[in-house]
Scaffold this motif. Structure first.
Motif, PDB file in Angstrom:
ATOM      1  N   SER A 174      40.685  33.149  29.997  1.00 52.89           N
ATOM      2  CA  SER A 174      39.540  33.799  28.996  1.00 52.89           C
ATOM      3  C   SER A 174      39.773  35.204  29.282  1.00 52.89           C
ATOM      4  CB  SER A 174      38.264  33.278  29.217  1.00 52.89           C
ATOM      5  OG  SER A 174      38.065  31.970  28.822  1.00 52.89           O
TER       6      SER A 174
ATOM      7  N   GLY B 154      37.461  38.899  28.375  1.00 52.57           N
ATOM      8  CA  GLY B 154      36.166  39.170  27.774  1.00 52.57           C
ATOM      9  C   GLY B 154      35.732  40.621  27.817  1.00 52.57           C
TER      10      GLY B 154
ATOM     11  N   TYR C 190      33.562  36.346  25.291  1.00 53.00           N
ATOM     12  CA  TYR C 190      34.716  35.951  25.929  1.00 53.00           C
ATOM     13  C   TYR C 190      35.662  35.391  24.582  1.00 53.00           C
ATOM     14  CZ  TYR C 190      33.459  36.725  30.607  1.00 53.00           C
ATOM     15  OH  TYR C 190      32.825  37.458  31.793  1.00 53.00           O
TER      16      TYR C 190
ATOM     17  N   TYR D 165      38.912  39.324  32.997  1.00 49.07           N
ATOM     18  CA  TYR D 165      39.882  38.375  32.966  1.00 49.07           C
ATOM     19  C   TYR D 165      39.319  37.216  33.659  1.00 49.07           C
ATOM     20  CZ  TYR D 165      43.509  34.972  33.533  1.00 49.07           C
ATOM     21  OH  TYR D 165      44.310  33.830  33.516  1.00 49.07           O
TER      22      TYR D 165
ATOM     23  N   THR E 145      40.868  25.580  28.799  1.00 53.16           N
ATOM     24  CA  THR E 145      39.934  26.751  28.308  1.00 53.16           C
ATOM     25  C   THR E 145      39.988  27.482  29.606  1.00 53.16           C
ATOM     26  OG1 THR E 145      38.117  25.531  29.301  1.00 53.16           O
ATOM     27  CG2 THR E 145      38.158  25.539  26.803  1.00 53.16           C
TER      28      THR E 145
ATOM     29  N   ASN F 261      38.845  32.648  23.753  1.00 59.59           N
ATOM     30  CA  ASN F 261      39.639  31.745  24.232  1.00 59.59           C
ATOM     31  C   ASN F 261      40.290  30.764  23.458  1.00 59.59           C
ATOM     32  OD1 ASN F 261      39.908  28.790  25.411  1.00 59.59           O
ATOM     33  ND2 ASN F 261      39.529  29.874  27.112  1.00 59.59           N
TER      34      ASN F 261
END
Length: 219
Positions: free
Chosen positions: A199, A201, A30, A176, A196, A32
């Motif tokens: 993210s 991925g 992922y 997502y 955070t 971020n």
């Protein structure tokens, strides 16, 4: 949390040998903004239940881990005095409603899914201070914080059926997620504000059947 995991395992075990079940394992990475050039990594395993060829929900056990970039601390003379190292991890359960679309004879399926997660986050931080000669870092402080969090995700992907006596397949997904690990990091006593929640991925999953398919027909 432990009772929920135990109940889930009990329900799974009671129907383990059903032909409607497939096991899977996999992982993902992922991106971020808080991790800058680093990646947030996910490992998972679980079960898929076939309602029909269209609807195949999943239950998944996840482990996430990652490290934030090290933060150097300087004095008024712009000389480095210490270094802050922070890591985070999370373990939890994911309930995943999933819809498969496509022609099974072509052995390539398009899938759409959502994810509902509950997970236990652990954040750790260590402060290292340079000695008087500015040559060695000495650990002078540390902290740890844990909390339970919830999150939601959505994804799309392609499922590729494989040949063999057992029903096997590989899925490549784009995901997502709003998994929040930054709040635990923010609770560390020497940390700033980290966000955070957003993210994106890529994940890879390998699916396998618990029983042989005698007719070699895709389940």
């Amino acid at each position: 949390m432990n009772k929920l995991i135990l109940l889930t395992i009990t329900l799974i075990t009671s129907t383990l040998y059903s032909q409607k079940l497939k096991g899977f394992g996999g992982g993902g990475v992922y991106l971020n903004p808080a991790f800058e050039k680093s990646l947030f990594v996910n490992l998972n395993t679980g079960l898929e239940y076939k309602v029909n060829n269209l609807i195949k929900p999943e239950i998944e056990f996840n482990y996430y881990f990652g490290s934030l970039p090290d933060a150097s601390i300087f004095n008024e003379a712009n000389i480095q005095t210490s270094l802050l190292v922070r890591t985070t991890s999370a373990m939890g359960i994911n309930f995943c409603p999933k819809i498969n679309l496509g022609d099974y004879e072509d052995k390539v399926i398009f899938q759409i899914f959502t994810q509902f997660n509950i997970y236990n986050v652990t954040a750790k931080g260590s402060l290292f201070t340079l000695n008087s000669n500015q040559t060695n870092l000495i650990k002078t402080d540390s902290d740890e914080y844990k909390e339970i969090r919830y999150s939601f995700g959505i994804g799309i992907g392609m499922l590729f059926e494989l040949n063999g006596n057992n029903s096997q397949s590989i899925a490549l997904n784009l995901v997502y997620s709003n998994i929040e690990i930054g709040n635990a990091i923010n609770k560390l006593k020497f940390n700033g504000v980290i966000e955070t929640r957003q993210s994106l991925g890529i994940s890879l999953k390998y699916y396998f059947s618990f029983k042989k398919n005698k007719n070699n027909i895709i389940n």
